[in-house]
Scaffold this motif. Structure first.
Motif: not given
Length: 362
Positions: A167, A171, A174, A188, A202, A210
């Motif tokens: 991630i 991250l 995103a 994830h 998130l 998400v």
């Protein structure tokens, strides 16, 4: 044709043109001078003064999940840090001398802080254990400037697929997608909810975009088709995770709504086209067999545990050794032809033909 008689000049006179004659004399003197030590500039030569390493200090440490810590670094003087883009990594020099790459997972707009997250791997090469044990607030260390081999292109439609600690590069992607108003989704995956770092961060971006998918709640590891089913039509997929996850996504890509795949591996790619060869430790040293499915670096480190390494993928150059004899198959993405001709070799990815022996200066 009479080569001894010069052609007429620009005005038809039977003599060499004065301007051209002078230009020739100038060229005959100027061109050799360009090769002199004071004027020669080879674009492959490094700059006379190397880029200095960054000086960093740990200003915060936070436990994210049971085996993952977050570290925040700043410049000891409080000054701004070099800029970076989502997907970039930081090459840290740890107190022991080991060098390791960690993805930056903070906000690229924050020029005063770098943030990384590191999962402890007791059976790894020691880097993650050292980070967990030795790096606390106040610790100082050096780093290379951020580099990016996993750049985010901000396509209109994006699917981000993260496996566990994968991630970290996704991250900031995103966050960038949210700021630009892109059509994005993020999935994830991990063993259980308590193994997934940054879940709250998130969800705060957009809970509707998400998906946190855990093996214990869904009956096992997801298939590539299941992961890619979250892709908007024509989306670009960015994937970071373990090798089986990446392989599953690659196999399922053609039958999915996605149009492109960008990925970053945790470590070296599996060797599928290797042949057995050997490496020799010095001209008179012992020979070590390298099987078809293992790297020369792995075999060398069994005999020489102190051999430095970092990326396992042929781009950082940490494991570089000198080749004394043999015909290697260079597979790195770092060395220039001149460096290879001078004997440089990266054993993390480079190989040789079946039966060949590479003699190394070790």
């Amino acid at each position: 044709m009479d080569l001894s008689t010069p052609p007429p000049d620009l005005y038809g006179r039977p003599r060499a043109d004065t301007f051209i004659r002078r230009l020739t004399v100038f060229g005959d003197r100027y061109s050799p001078a360009l090769g002199g030590p004071l004027l020669r500039r080879n674009p492959r030569r490094p700059l006379s003064r190397a880029t200095p390493r960054l000086q960093l200090v740990v200003v915060a440490r936070r436990q994210l999940v049971s085996d993952v810590i977050e570290l925040t670094f700043s410049d000891p003087s409080g000054g701004p840090l070099p800029p970076w883009q989502p997907g970039a990594h930081l090459r840290l020099a740890l107190p022991s001398g080991r060098e390791r790459h960690y993805s930056l997972c903070g906000d690229p707009a924050d020029r005063l802080r770098y943030r990384i997250a590191v999962r402890q791997l007791p059976g790894g090469g020691g880097g993650s254990v050292e980070v967990h044990d030795a790096l606390h607030p106040g610790a100082r260390l050096t780093a290379r400037r951020p580099r990016n081999g996993f750049a985010f292109c901000a396509e209109p439609a994006v699917l981000l697929l993260a496996g566990g600690i994968g991630i970290t590069p996704l991250l900031p992607m995103a966050g960038e997608a949210q700021r630009h108003g892109l059509d994005w989704r993020l999935v994830h995956v991990g063993r259980s909810a308590d193994t997934l770092p940054y879940a709250d961060e998130l969800r705060a971006l957009d809970p509707h975009r998400v998906v946190l998918r855990t093996d214990d709640e869904h009956g096992g590891v997801p298939t590539g088709a299941e992961l890619l089913a979250h892709a908007p039509r024509g989306a670009a997929v960015y994937c970071c995770g373990p090798a089986p996850m990446l392989a599953a996504v690659q196999r399922a890509l053609d039958g999915s709504p996605a149009a492109a795949l960008h990925f970053e591996r945790f470590g070296a790619a599996p060797i599928t086209d290797g042949e057995p060869f050997a490496v020799r430790l010095g001209a008179d040293g012992r020979a070590l067999d390298v099987p078809a499915d293992r790297s020369a670096l792995d075999v060398l480190r069994e005999a020489r545990p102190d051999l430095p390494y970092s990326c396992h993928q042929g781009f950082c150059g940490t494991c570089e050794v000198r080749l004394l004899a043999g015909r290697p198959d260079h597979r790195d993405r770092r060395l220039t032809p001149e460096q290879r001709a001078a004997g440089a070799l990266l054993p993390c990815v480079s190989r040789a033909a079946e039966g060949e022996t590479l003699v190394l200066d070790l």
